[in-house]
Scaffold this motif. Structure first.
Motif, PDB file in Angstrom:
ATOM      1  N   MET A  32      16.459  37.286  58.590  1.00 29.01           N
ATOM      2  CA  MET A  32      15.287  36.613  59.121  1.00 29.01           C
ATOM      3  C   MET A  32      15.677  35.495  60.087  1.00 29.01           C
ATOM      4  O   MET A  32      14.969  35.242  61.042  1.00 29.01           O
ATOM      5  CB  MET A  32      14.451  36.027  57.991  1.00 29.01           C
ATOM      6  CG  MET A  32      13.689  37.056  57.182  1.00 29.01           C
ATOM      7  SD  MET A  32      12.682  36.325  55.884  1.00 29.01           S
ATOM      8  CE  MET A  32      11.446  35.485  56.838  1.00 29.01           C
ATOM      9  N   LEU A  33      16.764  34.834  59.798  1.00 28.34           N
ATOM     10  CA  LEU A  33      17.160  33.710  60.646  1.00 28.34           C
ATOM     11  C   LEU A  33      17.751  34.161  61.972  1.00 28.34           C
ATOM     12  O   LEU A  33      17.828  33.388  62.915  1.00 28.34           O
ATOM     13  CB  LEU A  33      18.172  32.827  59.915  1.00 28.34           C
ATOM     14  CG  LEU A  33      17.640  32.109  58.686  1.00 28.34           C
ATOM     15  CD1 LEU A  33      18.760  31.380  57.976  1.00 28.34           C
ATOM     16  CD2 LEU A  33      16.536  31.152  59.066  1.00 28.34           C
ATOM     17  N   THR A  34      18.180  35.416  62.057  1.00 30.61           N
ATOM     18  CA  THR A  34      18.800  35.887  63.294  1.00 30.61           C
ATOM     19  C   THR A  34      17.860  36.720  64.155  1.00 30.61           C
ATOM     20  O   THR A  34      18.241  37.111  65.254  1.00 30.61           O
ATOM     21  CB  THR A  34      20.055  36.714  62.980  1.00 30.61           C
ATOM     22  OG1 THR A  34      19.699  37.832  62.182  1.00 30.61           O
ATOM     23  CG2 THR A  34      21.093  35.873  62.253  1.00 30.61           C
ATOM     24  N   ALA A  35      16.654  36.994  63.687  1.00 32.58           N
ATOM     25  CA  ALA A  35      15.694  37.758  64.486  1.00 32.58           C
ATOM     26  C   ALA A  35      15.163  36.862  65.610  1.00 32.58           C
ATOM     27  O   ALA A  35      14.592  35.810  65.343  1.00 32.58           O
ATOM     28  CB  ALA A  35      14.543  38.240  63.620  1.00 32.58           C
ATOM     29  N   PRO A  36      15.361  37.266  66.874  1.00 34.89           N
ATOM     30  CA  PRO A  36      14.933  36.406  67.975  1.00 34.89           C
ATOM     31  C   PRO A  36      13.462  36.610  68.370  1.00 34.89           C
ATOM     32  O   PRO A  36      12.910  37.685  68.207  1.00 34.89           O
ATOM     33  CB  PRO A  36      15.847  36.837  69.115  1.00 34.89           C
ATOM     34  CG  PRO A  36      16.109  38.280  68.844  1.00 34.89           C
ATOM     35  CD  PRO A  36      16.142  38.405  67.338  1.00 34.89           C
ATOM     36  N   ASN A  37      12.874  35.558  68.925  1.00 30.18           N
ATOM     37  CA  ASN A  37      11.545  35.693  69.514  1.00 30.18           C
ATOM     38  C   ASN A  37      11.701  35.921  71.020  1.00 30.18           C
ATOM     39  O   ASN A  37      12.804  36.166  71.501  1.00 30.18           O
ATOM     40  CB  ASN A  37      10.676  34.464  69.196  1.00 30.18           C
ATOM     41  CG  ASN A  37      11.193  33.191  69.832  1.00 30.18           C
ATOM     42  OD1 ASN A  37      12.100  33.187  70.658  1.00 30.18           O
ATOM     43  ND2 ASN A  37      10.610  32.074  69.420  1.00 30.18           N
ATOM     44  N   GLU A  38      10.620  35.797  71.764  1.00 28.55           N
ATOM     45  CA  GLU A  38      10.673  36.045  73.215  1.00 28.55           C
ATOM     46  C   GLU A  38      11.563  35.044  73.948  1.00 28.55           C
ATOM     47  O   GLU A  38      12.108  35.334  75.004  1.00 28.55           O
ATOM     48  CB  GLU A  38       9.266  35.998  73.831  1.00 28.55           C
ATOM     49  CG  GLU A  38       8.299  37.010  73.279  1.00 28.55           C
ATOM     50  CD  GLU A  38       7.613  36.513  72.005  1.00 28.55           C
ATOM     51  OE1 GLU A  38       7.435  35.298  71.818  1.00 28.55           O
ATOM     52  OE2 GLU A  38       7.265  37.368  71.173  1.00 28.55           O
ATOM     53  N   ASP A  39      11.703  33.852  73.385  1.00 25.06           N
ATOM     54  CA  ASP A  39      12.511  32.798  74.010  1.00 25.06           C
ATOM     55  C   ASP A  39      13.960  32.797  73.503  1.00 25.06           C
ATOM     56  O   ASP A  39      14.696  31.835  73.728  1.00 25.06           O
ATOM     57  CB  ASP A  39      11.889  31.423  73.745  1.00 25.06           C
ATOM     58  CG  ASP A  39      10.500  31.306  74.336  1.00 25.06           C
ATOM     59  OD1 ASP A  39      10.244  31.896  75.409  1.00 25.06           O
ATOM     60  OD2 ASP A  39       9.656  30.625  73.717  1.00 25.06           O
ATOM     61  N   ARG A  42      14.951  32.373  70.550  1.00 24.03           N
ATOM     62  CA  ARG A  42      15.071  31.410  69.462  1.00 24.03           C
ATOM     63  C   ARG A  42      14.795  32.157  68.160  1.00 24.03           C
ATOM     64  O   ARG A  42      14.193  33.226  68.175  1.00 24.03           O
ATOM     65  CB  ARG A  42      14.053  30.274  69.632  1.00 24.03           C
ATOM     66  CG  ARG A  42      14.148  29.516  70.940  1.00 24.03           C
ATOM     67  CD  ARG A  42      15.301  28.567  71.011  1.00 24.03           C
ATOM     68  NE  ARG A  42      15.194  27.610  69.923  1.00 24.03           N
ATOM     69  CZ  ARG A  42      16.230  26.966  69.409  1.00 24.03           C
ATOM     70  NH1 ARG A  42      17.434  27.155  69.877  1.00 24.03           N
ATOM     71  NH2 ARG A  42      16.060  26.118  68.420  1.00 24.03           N
ATOM     72  N   PRO A  43      15.200  31.611  67.017  1.00 19.91           N
ATOM     73  CA  PRO A  43      14.908  32.291  65.747  1.00 19.91           C
ATOM     74  C   PRO A  43      13.415  32.511  65.551  1.00 19.91           C
ATOM     75  O   PRO A  43      12.598  31.621  65.806  1.00 19.91           O
ATOM     76  CB  PRO A  43      15.464  31.332  64.697  1.00 19.91           C
ATOM     77  CG  PRO A  43      16.500  30.549  65.423  1.00 19.91           C
ATOM     78  CD  PRO A  43      15.991  30.417  66.830  1.00 19.91           C
ATOM     79  N   LEU A  44      13.069  33.709  65.123  1.00 21.27           N
ATOM     80  CA  LEU A  44      11.674  34.061  64.893  1.00 21.27           C
ATOM     81  C   LEU A  44      11.118  33.326  63.677  1.00 21.27           C
ATOM     82  O   LEU A  44       9.945  32.976  63.626  1.00 21.27           O
ATOM     83  CB  LEU A  44      11.559  35.573  64.703  1.00 21.27           C
ATOM     84  CG  LEU A  44      10.197  36.201  64.648  1.00 21.27           C
ATOM     85  CD1 LEU A  44       9.412  35.931  65.925  1.00 21.27           C
ATOM     86  CD2 LEU A  44      10.322  37.698  64.439  1.00 21.27           C
ATOM     87  N   TYR A  45      11.966  33.081  62.678  1.00 24.24           N
ATOM     88  CA  TYR A  45      11.561  32.404  61.448  1.00 24.24           C
ATOM     89  C   TYR A  45      12.427  31.173  61.221  1.00 24.24           C
ATOM     90  O   TYR A  45      13.590  31.151  61.600  1.00 24.24           O
ATOM     91  CB  TYR A  45      11.719  33.335  60.239  1.00 24.24           C
ATOM     92  CG  TYR A  45      10.860  34.563  60.313  1.00 24.24           C
ATOM     93  CD1 TYR A  45       9.536  34.534  59.904  1.00 24.24           C
ATOM     94  CD2 TYR A  45      11.379  35.764  60.783  1.00 24.24           C
ATOM     95  CE1 TYR A  45       8.747  35.665  59.980  1.00 24.24           C
ATOM     96  CE2 TYR A  45      10.600  36.899  60.857  1.00 24.24           C
ATOM     97  CZ  TYR A  45       9.282  36.843  60.450  1.00 24.24           C
ATOM     98  OH  TYR A  45       8.505  37.959  60.516  1.00 24.24           O
ATOM     99  N   ALA A  46      11.879  30.179  60.560  1.00 26.46           N
ATOM    100  CA  ALA A  46      12.635  28.992  60.162  1.00 26.46           C
ATOM    101  C   ALA A  46      13.134  29.190  58.734  1.00 26.46           C
ATOM    102  O   ALA A  46      12.607  30.018  57.980  1.00 26.46           O
ATOM    103  CB  ALA A  46      11.744  27.760  60.235  1.00 26.46           C
ATOM    104  N   ALA A  47      14.136  28.437  58.353  1.00 30.36           N
ATOM    105  CA  ALA A  47      14.687  28.552  56.999  1.00 30.36           C
ATOM    106  C   ALA A  47      13.614  28.303  55.939  1.00 30.36           C
ATOM    107  O   ALA A  47      13.612  28.936  54.888  1.00 30.36           O
ATOM    108  CB  ALA A  47      15.839  27.579  56.834  1.00 30.36           C
ATOM    109  N   LYS A  48      12.667  27.411  56.241  1.00 26.70           N
ATOM    110  CA  LYS A  48      11.602  27.107  55.280  1.00 26.70           C
ATOM    111  C   LYS A  48      10.672  28.294  55.041  1.00 26.70           C
ATOM    112  O   LYS A  48       9.930  28.315  54.062  1.00 26.70           O
ATOM    113  CB  LYS A  48      10.802  25.890  55.741  1.00 26.70           C
ATOM    114  CG  LYS A  48      10.019  26.131  57.015  1.00 26.70           C
ATOM    115  CD  LYS A  48       9.235  24.882  57.403  1.00 26.70           C
ATOM    116  CE  LYS A  48       8.510  25.071  58.707  1.00 26.70           C
ATOM    117  NZ  LYS A  48       7.451  26.060  58.688  1.00 26.70           N
ATOM    118  N   ASP A  49      10.704  29.304  55.910  1.00 23.48           N
ATOM    119  CA  ASP A  49       9.836  30.468  55.773  1.00 23.48           C
ATOM    120  C   ASP A  49      10.425  31.550  54.866  1.00 23.48           C
ATOM    121  O   ASP A  49       9.711  32.462  54.460  1.00 23.48           O
ATOM    122  CB  ASP A  49       9.585  31.102  57.141  1.00 23.48           C
ATOM    123  CG  ASP A  49       8.886  30.147  58.091  1.00 23.48           C
ATOM    124  OD1 ASP A  49       8.083  29.317  57.617  1.00 23.48           O
ATOM    125  OD2 ASP A  49       9.148  30.236  59.306  1.00 23.48           O
TER     126      ASP A  49
END
Length: 42
Positions: free
Chosen positions: A1-8, A10-17
């Motif tokens: 989850m922490l390595t899945a990128p978004n369009e920018d 950046r990580p798609l999810y934060a550790a808190k998620d």
């Protein structure tokens, strides 16, 4: 989850998620039937 990128890129999810995600989706990811079968085999 922490390595899945978004369009920018950046990580798609934060550790808190992560914890809320697993608490919600654990029954779908790890069905209880597997645990029951696994316990019988031990």
């Amino acid at each position: 989850m922490l390595t899945a990128p978004n369009e920018d890129h950046r990580p798609l999810y934060a550790a808190k998620d992560i914890v809320p995600f697993y608490l919600e989706h654990t029954p779908k990811i790890f069905p209880q039937q597997r645990y029951f079968f696994f316990c019988l085999c031990i």
